[in-house]
Design a protein around this motif. Structure first.
Motif, PDB file in Angstrom:
ATOM      1  N   GLY A 197      -8.760   8.407  10.734  1.00  0.00           N
ATOM      2  CA  GLY A 197      -9.361   7.148  10.280  1.00  0.00           C
ATOM      3  C   GLY A 197      -8.719   6.619   9.013  1.00  0.00           C
ATOM      4  O   GLY A 197      -9.358   6.586   7.962  1.00  0.00           O
ATOM      5  N   TRP A 198      -7.473   6.208   9.116  1.00  0.00           N
ATOM      6  CA  TRP A 198      -6.748   5.677   7.961  1.00  0.00           C
ATOM      7  C   TRP A 198      -7.442   4.420   7.432  1.00  0.00           C
ATOM      8  O   TRP A 198      -7.885   3.583   8.206  1.00  0.00           O
ATOM      9  CB  TRP A 198      -5.320   5.298   8.353  1.00  0.00           C
ATOM     10  N   TYR A 199      -7.497   4.271   6.131  1.00  0.00           N
ATOM     11  CA  TYR A 199      -7.988   3.029   5.540  1.00  0.00           C
ATOM     12  C   TYR A 199      -7.011   1.912   5.871  1.00  0.00           C
ATOM     13  O   TYR A 199      -7.407   0.827   6.274  1.00  0.00           O
ATOM     14  CB  TYR A 199      -8.150   3.192   4.026  1.00  0.00           C
ATOM     15  N   GLU A 200      -5.745   2.192   5.674  1.00  0.00           N
ATOM     16  CA  GLU A 200      -4.671   1.305   6.115  1.00  0.00           C
ATOM     17  C   GLU A 200      -3.721   2.166   6.932  1.00  0.00           C
ATOM     18  O   GLU A 200      -3.129   3.100   6.405  1.00  0.00           O
ATOM     19  CB  GLU A 200      -3.934   0.686   4.932  1.00  0.00           C
ATOM     20  N   ARG A 201      -3.590   1.870   8.195  1.00  0.00           N
ATOM     21  CA  ARG A 201      -2.761   2.679   9.084  1.00  0.00           C
ATOM     22  C   ARG A 201      -1.296   2.586   8.659  1.00  0.00           C
ATOM     23  O   ARG A 201      -0.772   1.496   8.464  1.00  0.00           O
ATOM     24  CB  ARG A 201      -2.925   2.205  10.514  1.00  0.00           C
TER      25      ARG A 201
ATOM     26  N   PRO B 171       0.830  -1.212   0.000  1.00  0.00           N
ATOM     27  CA  PRO B 171       0.000   0.000   0.000  1.00  0.00           C
ATOM     28  C   PRO B 171       0.867   1.267   0.000  1.00  0.00           C
ATOM     29  O   PRO B 171       1.913   1.325   0.649  1.00  0.00           O
ATOM     30  CB  PRO B 171      -0.799  -0.106   1.292  1.00  0.00           C
TER      31      PRO B 171
ATOM     32  N   ASN C 221     -12.286  14.868   0.217  1.00  0.00           N
ATOM     33  CA  ASN C 221     -11.696  15.288  -1.055  1.00  0.00           C
ATOM     34  C   ASN C 221     -12.060  16.724  -1.406  1.00  0.00           C
ATOM     35  O   ASN C 221     -11.336  17.383  -2.135  1.00  0.00           O
ATOM     36  CB  ASN C 221     -12.139  14.371  -2.191  1.00  0.00           C
TER      37      ASN C 221
ATOM     38  N   SER D 181     -17.116  15.821   1.171  1.00  0.00           N
ATOM     39  CA  SER D 181     -16.191  14.750   1.523  1.00  0.00           C
ATOM     40  C   SER D 181     -14.830  15.341   1.839  1.00  0.00           C
ATOM     41  O   SER D 181     -14.575  16.528   1.620  1.00  0.00           O
ATOM     42  CB  SER D 181     -16.063  13.767   0.368  1.00  0.00           C
TER      43      SER D 181
END
Length: 102
Positions: A42-46, A16, A87, A85
């Motif tokens: 709130g990371w999707y993947e820390r 990632p 974004n 959002s």
């Protein structure tokens, strides 16, 4: 296209991006948005702790996180009934001032 031999030598998936890039810009943006601790985002993947700590050390050495500022979010217009959002959130670079000139 690549050869069959090359195909079978490829990894099943790519590491990632959050695990292989410099996070200083991202951590700076999180601070600009008012997040004091990027570990609580709130990371999707820390990302790895050493990457976050390294980004924070760099920003502190550059003086980018020494002063507390109020975040100034600017939202792009969105249609009625929808929420903006992450974004659509942007920030102004002038928020980061050199407090040595004060």
């Amino acid at each position: 296209m690549w050869t069959e031999r090359h195909h079978y030598a490829l990894e099943d998936y790519e590491l990632p991006e959050v695990n292989r890039v410099d996070l200083a810009g991202t951590v700076l943006a999180l601070h600009a948005w008012g997040a004091d601790d990027p570990r609580k985002f709130g990371w999707y993947e820390r990302p790895p702790e050493e990457s976050l700590a390294g980004a924070e050390r760099l920003l502190a050495m550059l003086g980018a996180t020494r002063i507390k500022i109020a975040p100034v979010p600017v939202f792009n217009p969105v249609p009625n009934g929808t929420s903006p959002s992450l974004n659509s959130l942007s920030w102004d670079s002038h928020l980061f001032i050199d407090d040595a000139n004060r």
